[in-house]
Scaffold this motif. Structure first.
Motif, PDB file in Angstrom:
ATOM      1  N   ASP A 191      -3.302  -6.519  -2.564  1.00  0.00           N
ATOM      2  CA  ASP A 191      -4.722  -6.422  -2.086  1.00  0.00           C
ATOM      3  C   ASP A 191      -4.526  -5.474  -3.592  1.00  0.00           C
ATOM      4  O   ASP A 191      -4.347  -4.771  -3.673  1.00  0.00           O
ATOM      5  CB  ASP A 191      -3.968  -5.503  -0.957  1.00  0.00           C
ATOM      6  CG  ASP A 191      -5.918  -5.024  -0.397  1.00  0.00           C
ATOM      7  OD1 ASP A 191      -6.869  -4.076  -1.151  1.00  0.00           O
ATOM      8  OD2 ASP A 191      -5.838  -4.946   0.944  1.00  0.00           O
ATOM      9  N   ASP A 195      -5.945  -2.035  -2.738  1.00  0.00           N
ATOM     10  CA  ASP A 195      -4.992  -0.831  -3.194  1.00  0.00           C
ATOM     11  C   ASP A 195      -4.701  -0.329  -3.927  1.00  0.00           C
ATOM     12  O   ASP A 195      -4.664   1.147  -4.130  1.00  0.00           O
ATOM     13  CB  ASP A 195      -4.056  -1.368  -2.037  1.00  0.00           C
ATOM     14  CG  ASP A 195      -3.973  -0.984  -0.164  1.00  0.00           C
ATOM     15  OD1 ASP A 195      -5.074  -1.104  -0.022  1.00  0.00           O
ATOM     16  OD2 ASP A 195      -3.380  -1.854  -0.279  1.00  0.00           O
ATOM     17  N   GLN A 198       1.329  -1.497   0.046  1.00  0.00           N
ATOM     18  CA  GLN A 198      -0.026  -0.187  -0.267  1.00  0.00           C
ATOM     19  C   GLN A 198       0.789   1.311  -0.138  1.00  0.00           C
ATOM     20  O   GLN A 198       0.547   2.014  -0.653  1.00  0.00           O
ATOM     21  CB  GLN A 198      -0.643  -0.008   1.390  1.00  0.00           C
ATOM     22  CG  GLN A 198      -1.548   1.490   1.714  1.00  0.00           C
ATOM     23  CD  GLN A 198      -2.418   1.448   2.257  1.00  0.00           C
ATOM     24  OE1 GLN A 198      -3.256   0.724   2.701  1.00  0.00           O
ATOM     25  NE2 GLN A 198      -3.171   1.854   3.645  1.00  0.00           N
ATOM     26  N   ASN A 254       0.824  -5.045  -5.809  1.00  0.00           N
ATOM     27  CA  ASN A 254       0.323  -5.684  -4.430  1.00  0.00           C
ATOM     28  C   ASN A 254      -0.107  -6.876  -3.829  1.00  0.00           C
ATOM     29  O   ASN A 254      -0.891  -7.391  -5.469  1.00  0.00           O
ATOM     30  CB  ASN A 254      -0.926  -4.340  -3.947  1.00  0.00           C
ATOM     31  CG  ASN A 254      -0.792  -3.930  -2.735  1.00  0.00           C
ATOM     32  OD1 ASN A 254      -0.668  -4.970  -1.469  1.00  0.00           O
ATOM     33  ND2 ASN A 254      -1.300  -2.714  -2.145  1.00  0.00           N
TER      34      ASN A 254
HETATM   35 MG   LIG Z   1      -1.640  -4.265   2.122  1.00  0.00          MG
END
Ligand SMILES: [Mg+2]
Ligand SMILES: Nc1nc2c(ncn2[C@@H]2O[C@H](COP(=O)(O)OP(=O)(O)OP(=O)(O)O)[C@@H](O)[C@H]2O)c(=O)[nH]1
Length: 391
Positions: free
Chosen positions: A44, A47, A10, A42
């Motif tokens: 994620d 994000d 992030q 990432n």
């Molecule tokens: Mg993260």
């Protein structure tokens, strides 16, 4: 100097996004390019979609470890971040290869926070991967260190930071350290404003990267600072600082002002900006520990004179007495004089040493806890041995 910028996790992704904005600014205001490609990597997916300036396709916002994490991050386990980077690192290499202007790049800048899971674990692995693949270009890391309050509330913060720092230091050509805590010293509200901190983190790179890319004679200084100077300066632990002084936009014609007074005002403004750059370094350190240093003075052409350059050089020589110092001037902005300083090849960094010492203490506790958990699990398994299973 032109960089390929890749952010991991992030924090890394958001700072890389800020670099993409910096490039847009260089292009819009000055007609030059300083970033040949900006990528975010990432585990994620959410994000990645929160970024704004990095191109929104899968070749620039790269999801790794999707199968292992279901797109939800690694929850601060940086060993898992490292493992995923080992498995999926080729995705990043493929994306770099696809970048149109890659061949123009002078170096790589990889960015991550030390305390998280994905970025902290992936950055050393990817640095190694990229170094093996592109041997002719230096690979630099920019590592964001956690806020003080994070260090006290969560053991993993310190442990991740220590393992990440040890790993990147052994592989990257230079590690630029940025301490989040430094940015809230003067303005506590910044703690909740990461976007503002990210803008402050990248600001010192603007003139530094632009200076060597200028082609118009009026923006080329007496001593131009180019990619070669920066590459010669960046080695090992590194910090960066930035300071500026406002100058009057209009001056009386010089016959109205005594010449010596004008000169001393400029020198004073220069020293004031240098002072700010040194006291606002991205991490608190001792300048006498640096083996290489660099400063760039950007100011309107008419404000730059030999006296000023000499005074600034003397100032830095006084505080970084062991360093080889490089310098440059960049005739630019009206109304401001600003200074970017890099201190590199630091032979001691107190904060890094503290992470190592504190973590060494944890390692036995973490191991003991692990053994206790395993012991308890065995105990409960043992107790269940005569119970029939439904499976
Ligand atoms: Mg993260
Ligand atoms: N300066 C700055 N620091 C950030 C930002 N986002 C997170 N951090 C810091 O980064 C650390 C947390 O790491 P993250 O980057 O969120 O973690 P990650 O790499 O995504 O890893 P996981 O979420 O655990 O998978 C903390 O120390 C935060 O204070 C940001 O946008 N800017």
């Amino acid at each position: 100097m032109k960089l390929v910028v890749i952010g991991f996790g992030q924090c890394g992704g958001r700072v890389a996004d800020e670099f993409a904005r910096l490039n847009r600014r260089a292009h819009g205001q000055r007609g030059i390019e300083i970033i040949t490609g900006a990528f975010a990597v990432n585990t994620d997916a959410a994000d990645l979609s929160g970024l704004s300036s990095i191109k929104p396709d899968y070749q620039h916002r790269i999801l790794i470890g999707g199968r292992k994490t279901g797109g939800h991050g690694v929850g601060k386990i940086n060993e898992l971040g490292a493992e995923i980077a080992r498995e999926d690192g080729d995705k990043v290499i493929d994306a770099i290869r696809g970048a149109k202007r890659f061949f123009e790049s002078d170096a790589f800048l990889l960015i991550a926070s030390a305390a998280g899971g994905t970025g902290s674990g992936a950055i050393p692995i990817m640095t190694q991967h990229i170094k093996e693949r592109y041997m002719d270009k230096p690979v630099y890391n920019l590592i964001v260190l956690p806020f003080a309050h994070e260090e006290t509330t969560e053991e993993r913060t310190i442990y991740n930071s220590a393992t990440c720092l040890k790993s990147v230091n052994s592989i990257a050509d230079a590690v630029i350290l940025v301490d989040n805590q430094r940015y809230i010293r003067k303005d506590f509200s910044l703690r909740n404003n990461l976007a503002k901190i990210n803008a402050l983190i990248v600001e010192p790179f603007y003139n530094l990267l632009c200076a060597g890319e200028e082609t118009k004679a009026k923006h080329i200084g007496a001593r131009m600072l180019d990619a070669g100077d920066i590459i010669q300066t960046l080695v090992g632990w590194t910090v960066i600082g930035y300071g500026k002084s406002q100058l009057p936009m209009f001056r009386f014609p010089s016959w109205r002002v005594l010449d010596f007074r004008k000169k001393s005002t400029e020198t004073h403004k220069g020293i004031q900006a240098m002072d700010e750059a040194i006291s606002e370094l991205s991490l608190k350190c001792n300048p006498t520990d640096s083996g290489r240093a660099l400063y760039l003075l950007s100011a309107p052409a008419k404000e730059v004179n030999m006296d000023l350059i000499k005074e600034l050089g003397d100032y830095l020589r006084d505080i970084a007495s062991e360093a080889t110092i490089r310098n440059g001037d960049y005739p630019r902005e009206r109304g401001v004089l600003d200074i970017t300083v890099i201190l590199s090849e630091l032979n001691d960094v107190e904060k890094v040493r503290k992470y190592y010492n504190t973590s060494s203490g944890f390692i036995s506790t973490i191991k003991k806890r692990q053994e206790e958990i395993e012991g308890k699990l065995k105990g409960i398994e043992e107790a269940s041995k005569d119970i029939p299973s439904l499976l």
